[in-house]
Design an enzyme around this catalytic site. Sequence first.
Site, mmCIF file in Angstrom:
data_model
loop_
_atom_site.group_PDB
_atom_site.id
_atom_site.type_symbol
_atom_site.label_atom_id
_atom_site.label_comp_id
_atom_site.label_asym_id
_atom_site.label_seq_id
_atom_site.Cartn_x
_atom_site.Cartn_y
_atom_site.Cartn_z
ATOM 1 N N CYS A 67 0.835 -1.205 0.000
ATOM 2 C CA CYS A 67 0.000 0.000 0.000
ATOM 3 C C CYS A 67 0.867 1.251 0.000
ATOM 4 O O CYS A 67 1.995 1.235 0.479
ATOM 5 C CB CYS A 67 -0.905 -0.006 1.229
ATOM 6 S SG CYS A 67 -2.111 1.338 1.198
ATOM 7 N N CYS A 71 -2.183 3.987 7.143
ATOM 8 C CA CYS A 71 -3.231 4.180 8.154
ATOM 9 C C CYS A 71 -2.838 3.434 9.436
ATOM 10 O O CYS A 71 -2.518 2.241 9.382
ATOM 11 C CB CYS A 71 -4.572 3.665 7.649
ATOM 12 S SG CYS A 71 -5.004 4.343 6.035
ATOM 13 N N CYS A 74 -4.659 0.085 10.283
ATOM 14 C CA CYS A 74 -4.865 -0.883 9.194
ATOM 15 C C CYS A 74 -4.782 -2.340 9.678
ATOM 16 O O CYS A 74 -3.815 -2.725 10.338
ATOM 17 C CB CYS A 74 -3.833 -0.654 8.098
ATOM 18 S SG CYS A 74 -4.073 -1.785 6.710
HETATM 19 C C1 LIG Z 1 -7.699 -2.971 4.386
HETATM 20 S S1 LIG Z 1 -8.458 -1.787 3.385
HETATM 21 C C2 LIG Z 1 -7.869 -2.166 1.758
HETATM 22 C C3 LIG Z 1 -8.415 -1.274 0.666
HETATM 23 C C4 LIG Z 1 -7.868 0.145 0.595
HETATM 24 N N1 LIG Z 1 -6.489 0.227 0.815
HETATM 25 C C5 LIG Z 1 -8.637 1.059 1.510
HETATM 26 O O1 LIG Z 1 -8.102 1.524 2.505
HETATM 27 O O2 LIG Z 1 -9.806 1.297 1.202
HETATM 28 C C6 LIG Z 1 -10.177 -2.360 3.267
HETATM 29 C C7 LIG Z 1 -11.130 -1.612 4.203
HETATM 30 O O3 LIG Z 1 -10.839 -1.977 5.537
HETATM 31 C C8 LIG Z 1 -10.926 -0.820 6.336
HETATM 32 N N2 LIG Z 1 -10.123 -1.035 7.537
HETATM 33 C C9 LIG Z 1 -8.785 -1.026 7.632
HETATM 34 N N3 LIG Z 1 -8.407 -1.237 8.908
HETATM 35 C C10 LIG Z 1 -9.528 -1.377 9.637
HETATM 36 C C11 LIG Z 1 -9.783 -1.622 11.019
HETATM 37 N N4 LIG Z 1 -8.807 -1.741 11.908
HETATM 38 N N5 LIG Z 1 -11.072 -1.720 11.425
HETATM 39 C C12 LIG Z 1 -12.089 -1.602 10.522
HETATM 40 N N6 LIG Z 1 -11.906 -1.387 9.217
HETATM 41 C C13 LIG Z 1 -10.636 -1.260 8.777
HETATM 42 C C14 LIG Z 1 -10.402 0.266 5.414
HETATM 43 O O4 LIG Z 1 -10.744 1.561 5.844
HETATM 44 C C15 LIG Z 1 -11.038 -0.101 4.115
HETATM 45 O O5 LIG Z 1 -12.314 0.455 3.989
HETATM 46 S S1 SF4 Z 2 -6.438 0.833 5.308
HETATM 47 FE FE1 SF4 Z 2 -4.472 -0.220 5.043
HETATM 48 S S2 SF4 Z 2 -4.520 -0.916 2.981
HETATM 49 FE FE2 SF4 Z 2 -6.086 0.670 3.113
HETATM 50 S S3 SF4 Z 2 -5.082 2.614 2.619
HETATM 51 FE FE3 SF4 Z 2 -4.869 2.374 4.782
HETATM 52 S S4 SF4 Z 2 -2.887 1.386 5.049
HETATM 53 FE FE4 SF4 Z 2 -3.490 1.059 2.965
#
Ligand SMILES: C[S@@+](CC[C@H](N)C(=O)[O-])C[C@H]1O[C@@H](n2cnc3c(N)ncnc32)[C@H](O)[C@@H]1O
Ligand code: SF4
Length: 345
Positions: A67, A71, A74
């Site tokens: 990525c 975040c 994440c």
């Molecule tokens: C892992 S991300 C991958 C896709 C993309 N990078 C994004 O951020 O949209 C998929 C979804 O999971 C959410 N997400 C990530 N970490 C999370 C957490 N700890 N609790 C709940 N949702 C989470 C993100 O905000 C996103 O909507």
């Molecule tokens: S939630 Fe994780 S995978 Fe999605 S943008 Fe943020 S760092 Fe990248």
Amino acid sequence: MLMQLCFQNVHSFFSALLRWLSMMLSSTLHPLGLISRPKIRTKEQKEGSSAQLTTPSSVNYHFTRQCNYKCGFCFHTAKTSFVLPIEEAKRGLRLLKEAGMEKVNFSGGEPFLHERGSFLGELVRYCKQELQLPSVSIVSNGSLIKESWFQKYGDYLDILAVSCDSFNEDTNKVIGRGQGRKSHLDNLHKVRTWCQDYKVAFKINSVINTYNVDEDMTEQINALNPVRWKVFQCLLIDGENAGENSLREAEKFVISEQQFQDYLDRHQSVECLVPESNQKMRDSYLILDEYMRFLDCREGRKDPSKSILDIGVEEAIKFSGFDEKMFLVRGGKYVWSKEDMKLEW
Ligand SMILES: C[S@@+](CC[C@H](N)C(=O)[O-])C[C@H]1O[C@@H](n2cnc3c(N)ncnc32)[C@H](O)[C@@H]1O
Ligand code: SF4
């Protein structure tokens, strides 16, 4: 002669009745109508118990963990840089289709990062055009999407979800949603316009955490007018964003049930809001990782099955921890094909 005619009519009536009954028994009733059911049987069923059948009707394929954002909360982190060769990914998607998949969602990591979006585009096209899946969707941070991607692949995509946790750019920065000086919100608005222009249903995902829990996003969400606004309670997953060997420490992002409820109450006027508490999230998603292994999140970590490419879907899905009832309860099955949504373009 009369007797023979009567006998034939009675016979064809009972044959039709039997056919109808067997169709009802092999199907399940839900709000979208009768969904034809499974070839997959759980271990319990093979052993003769009355456990429910498991069909991978909706699958989330996280084909990359890489990525461009960082975040802090994440839960699907860059633990490997592995991505399957595209022909293997397609083989796996075909196996899933044969096992009953109707919807695929491509996620990550950031799905538009690998090969600048062309790997993703080819899978989207393959799933819609060749596998004829009713629904093909993507969840993305929105920062790497180009208009040329929509020109090439937009026709094959039903839904694009863009993650946005705050309409305050400073909050996005604190969360880690951003890269360099680029504005996350400018990207969000650009992508929203392209979705309209190229007839792709637009969705928003938000993760509610300590930094945005007091925000009121009602006005901006209504202005963006998504088909669905998924509101997640920030979730901890051991080995991803909590505990030893994790690449993130998300404990400081976690909010209580009450704080989550207060946030939902504040946004109750937003009709498209779909809330997802921690409990709903943990076992109601079928998650495939970069090796096409199902990830079981029930124990608060992501325990992988073997790959569907090695042992097939039926065997691997037994280790997915997927709760089909919870999937239906959280509204996992909805009108997910853009043709069936009554959208004004
Ligand atoms: C892992 S991300 C991958 C896709 C993309 N990078 C994004 O951020 O949209 C998929 C979804 O999971 C959410 N997400 C990530 N970490 C999370 C957490 N700890 N609790 C709940 N949702 C989470 C993100 O905000 C996103 O909507
Ligand atoms: S939630 Fe994780 S995978 Fe999605 S943008 Fe943020 S760092 Fe990248």
